[in-house]
Design an enzyme around this catalytic site. Structure first.
Site, short mmCIF file in Angstrom:
data_model
loop_
_atom_site.label_atom_id
_atom_site.label_comp_id
_atom_site.label_asym_id
_atom_site.label_seq_id
_atom_site.Cartn_x
_atom_site.Cartn_y
_atom_site.Cartn_z
CE LYS A 63 -33.86 19.30 -18.65
NZ LYS A 63 -34.65 17.91 -18.40
CB SER A 90 -37.37 18.98 -15.43
OG SER A 90 -36.48 18.12 -16.22
CB SER A 103 -38.23 15.55 -17.34
OG SER A 103 -38.30 16.09 -16.30
N1 GLN Z 1 -40.99 15.10 -12.36
C1 GLN Z 1 -40.01 14.03 -12.25
C2 GLN Z 1 -38.99 14.49 -11.09
O1 GLN Z 1 -39.34 15.72 -10.65
C3 GLN Z 1 -39.07 13.86 -13.35
C4 GLN Z 1 -38.04 14.61 -13.77
C5 GLN Z 1 -37.51 14.37 -14.80
O2 GLN Z 1 -37.86 13.48 -15.70
N2 GLN Z 1 -36.24 14.86 -15.11
O3 GLN Z 1 -38.24 14.00 -10.71
#
Ligand code: GLN
Length: 492
Positions: free
Chosen positions: A83, A158, A182
């Site tokens: 990532k 994400s 995410s």
């Molecule tokens: N969807 C959540 C957010 O936007 C979690 C994101 C994540 O785990 N990095 O904060």
């Protein structure tokens, strides 16, 4: 085994083929690059491609396997994707943001370094939501990512590119980060395994910070056994991360053989929320029955503050990010907008460099931390966080692990959730795990409307091996998940 026969293989299968001399690391890399180029115009999972570096790593891995044979580490010679929030020395790292475009980290993060120490072969950096903020991978400054099961749909976020790169058969494993879901949510939507270890288990050194008290690095794979291998490689204390736990890492592999007979599993009733799609509910209920048939006892449990998780998270995570992202000011990294004064330079750079969602979070977080509002929002949220943590502790005095859905829905169509609140709801079932610092995994448990569904297994802190054990027992009994159309296409 060669060419398209290598697409969609697991880490364990590739490792066995390497050590028996059936294939070389160079063959595996060629197959990974070929599949990446075949699918990525549709999937957009990759940002930086690191082919020259990978060829050199594959060459060294082949030498090492020739030298060490069976003693070569399990990830030696195996392709991986990272990532784009994970620092790899000398390779452009953008966090899918314009503000640090062109940033080449002068060092490699610990989790990535531990893969390299085993002889991993890095085929590229993966697309994600900007600074890991999002649930659909539509917040990337570069391109949205397509779901390998249906490229018109989102892969989740994400870490969407990392999930998609495994689901599309480019790499057998990848790394992502999970702050509120995410890793688990995109794993669920892409039909792969995604694991968030206990907070502090994997070093965050070299991970571009979003919300430091919640962030955790973890793997995407096709099988739980592969996840155990990657977890074993990256877990463990690191003096470079002050929140890294000194607790010894238990062997995650031996437990995999133990099954779930006699284990007590809890099904939290609050996780069967109103917006849960009927097909998701059905697949998860069937999976719970499979675990019962394997000899686990299954009982309903209650986590009454679950619905407060989302609002708590959306105070704490933005508060931490507003502080973490203050360092991107046009002085030290990436973008700098020309301007007559220093203050104007800061303002213009941050205006041009950050996307809408990141700005929204910085504003929310700055507001929640400002004097006068700190007690009403931030301090209150910390108290609720403690309540959520304590509820999990109480439940874990009763049961060994929890089983529930990972995501209330299957993958949705790109552009379908423009309202930020609707997007935030994607993570109602994953966020409480981050607030409490627990280990959680999503393992494929069937399909609804032809799209993958994930079963989430949650355990007490530092019982990462137990979570893997439950997920593995389920996966073995349920049979291997189907591969995405993009894998089938390559084999045809
Ligand atoms: N969807 C959540 C957010 O936007 C979690 C994101 C994540 O785990 N990095 O904060």
């Amino acid at each position: 085994m060669s060419g398209s026969g290598l697409i969609g293989r697991t880490v364990v299968e590739m490792g066995a083929a390497l050590r028996s001399g059936q294939v070389t690391a160079a063959d595996l890399l060629d197959a990974a690059i070929a599949q990446r180029e075949r699918v990525d115009a549709r999937v957009h999972a990759f940002l930086a491609r690191t082919d020259d570096l990978a060829r050199e790593q594959a060459r060294r891995a082949d030498e090492r396997i020739a030298r060490e044979g069976e003693a070569a580490p399990p990830l030696c010679g195996i392709p991986v994707a990272l990532k784009d929030v994970l620092c790899l020395e000398g390779v452009e790292t953008t966090a899918s943001s314009l503000i640090i475009r062109g940033f080449r980290p002068p060092y490699t993060g610990t989790a990535v370094q531990r893969l390299l120490d085993q002889g991993a072969v890095v085929v590229g950096k993966t697309n994600c939501d900007e600074f890991a903020m999002g649930s659909s991978n539509e917040n990337s400054a570069y391109s949205p990512v397509g779901n390998p099961w249906d490229v018109e749909r989102v892969p989740g976020g994400s870490s969407g590119g990392s999930a998609a790169s495994v689901a599309a058969g480019v790499v057998p494993y990848s790394l992502g980060s999970d702050t509120g879901g995410s890793i688990r949510q995109p794993a669920s939507l892409c039909g792969v395994v995604g694991f968030k270890p206990t907070y502090g288990r994997v070093s965050r050194y070299g991970l571009i910070a979003f919300a430091s008290s919640l962030d955790q690095i973890g793997p995407f794979t096709q099988t739980v056994e592969d996840t155990a291998l990657v977890y074993q490689a990256i877990a463990g204390h690191d003096p470079l991360d002050s929140t890294s736990a000194p607790t010894p890492v238990e062997d995650p592999l031996t437990g995999l053989r133990c099954g779930v007979e006699g284990m007590r599993l809890g099904v939290p009733r609050e996780y069967f929320v109103d917006g849960l799609e009927p097909g998701v509910r059905a697949a998860v209920e069937t999976a719970v029955e499979v675990l019962r048939s394997l000899g686990a006892s299954v009982e309903p449990v209650s986590l009454p503050s679950t619905d407060a998780g989302l609002s708590t998270y959306y105070i704490i995570a933005p508060a931490e990010c507003s502080s973490n992202l203050a360092r991107f000011d046009g002085v030290r990294f990436g973008l700098r907008e020309a301007s007559p004064s220093l203050l104007q330079m800061y303002l213009r750079t941050r205006d041009a460099g950050f996307g809408a969602e990141v700005k929204r979070r910085i504003m929310l977080g700055t507001y929640a931390l400002s004097s006068g509002y700190y007690d009403a929002y931030y301090r209150k949220a910390q108290k609720v966080r403690t309540v959520i943590h304590d509820e999990f502790e109480r439940v874990f005095a009763q049961v060994d692990a929890l089983v529930c859905p990972t995501s209330p829905t299957v993958a949705f169509t790109q552009g379908a959730r423009e309202d930020p609140i609707a997007m935030y709801l994607c993570d109602v079932l994953t966020i409480p795990v981050n607030l409490a610092g627990l280990p959680g995994i999503s393992v494929p448990c069937g399909f609804a409307d032809g799209l993958p569904v994930g079963l989430q297994v949650i355990g007490p802190r530092f019982q990462d091996a137990r979570v893997l054990r439950v997920a593995h027992a389920y996966e073995q009994a349920a049979g291997l998940a189907r591969r995405s159309p993009l894998v089938a296409e390559a084999a045809a």
